[in-house]
Design a protein around this motif. Structure first.
Motif, PDB file in Angstrom:
ATOM      1  N   THR A  58    -101.345 -11.395  -3.804  1.00 54.72           N
ATOM      2  CA  THR A  58    -101.825 -11.251  -2.424  1.00 54.72           C
ATOM      3  C   THR A  58    -100.900 -12.013  -1.481  1.00 54.72           C
ATOM      4  O   THR A  58    -100.486 -11.499  -0.444  1.00 54.72           O
ATOM      5  CB  THR A  58    -103.273 -11.780  -2.297  1.00 54.72           C
ATOM      6  N   LYS A 128    -105.034  -1.378  -4.032  1.00 57.59           N
ATOM      7  CA  LYS A 128    -105.720  -2.554  -3.511  1.00 57.59           C
ATOM      8  C   LYS A 128    -107.056  -2.153  -2.895  1.00 57.59           C
ATOM      9  O   LYS A 128    -107.181  -1.104  -2.268  1.00 57.59           O
ATOM     10  CB  LYS A 128    -104.866  -3.267  -2.450  1.00 57.59           C
ATOM     11  N   GLU A 132    -109.021  -6.806  -0.581  1.00 52.98           N
ATOM     12  CA  GLU A 132    -107.680  -7.349  -0.819  1.00 52.98           C
ATOM     13  C   GLU A 132    -106.745  -7.026   0.341  1.00 52.98           C
ATOM     14  O   GLU A 132    -105.947  -7.867   0.762  1.00 52.98           O
ATOM     15  CB  GLU A 132    -107.086  -6.785  -2.110  1.00 52.98           C
TER      16      GLU A 132
END
Length: 162
Positions: A58, A128, A132
């Motif tokens: 991330t 994702k 996220e």
């Protein structure tokens, strides 16, 4: 010395992620290589500031995308730079011509999205979750969902016209 080894392994392990970001935001191989180097530099520069508040990927996405956006802004300020040819698409493991053609068309249409839209769709295509994506971009979850819905509609409209 251990810090360098950890960082080098991290880059090796996630270099595909970085190359995907560079392919979305650049138009030619030279710019892609320059952007890749700049992303790695920025990751190194801020490596000590990673606090494990989120997953390392991330954090890497966030740094990579912010670096790409800055790279684009700087490139637009240089009047002597011109985009060269269409985007380069890496060969996939499949030799399916129809799949390759659809992928090429998708990437062509992605080039017409604005910077934020490109990033959101890229992250979605990377699998994702909205949560996220929100962490990476700094948007809230519902805003991500709304924007992605609009982008999908925009892409669908543009792709069916051609």
């Amino acid at each position: 010395m251990q810090k360098e080894a950890v960082f080098t392994n991290l880059i090796r392990e996630h270099q595909a992620l970085l190359y995907k970001v560079t392919s979305i935001y650049t138009d030619n191989k030279e710019d892609q290589e320059d952007l890749f180097q700049e992303i790695v530099y920025q990751l190194w520069k801020y490596f000590d500031s990673f606090r494990n508040d989120s997953k390392i990927t991330t954090w890497m996405y966030r740094v990579a995308m912010n670096t790409a956006i800055t790279f684009i802004k700087k490139k637009k300020k240089r009047p002597d730079s011109l985009p060269i040819a269409d985007i380069f698409i890496k060969q996939s493991d499949t030799n399916n011509d129809a799949y390759e053609e659809r992928l090429r068309l998708l990437y062509q249409h992605l080039k017409h999205l604005n910077t934020l839209e490109k990033g959101l769709i890229f992250l979605l295509l990377e699998g994702k979750s909205y949560k996220e994506i929100a962490q990476i971009t700094g948007l809230n979850d519902s805003n991500v969902g709304t924007k992605i819905s609009r982008i999908k509609k925009k892409l669908k409209t543009n792709m069916t016209k051609h």
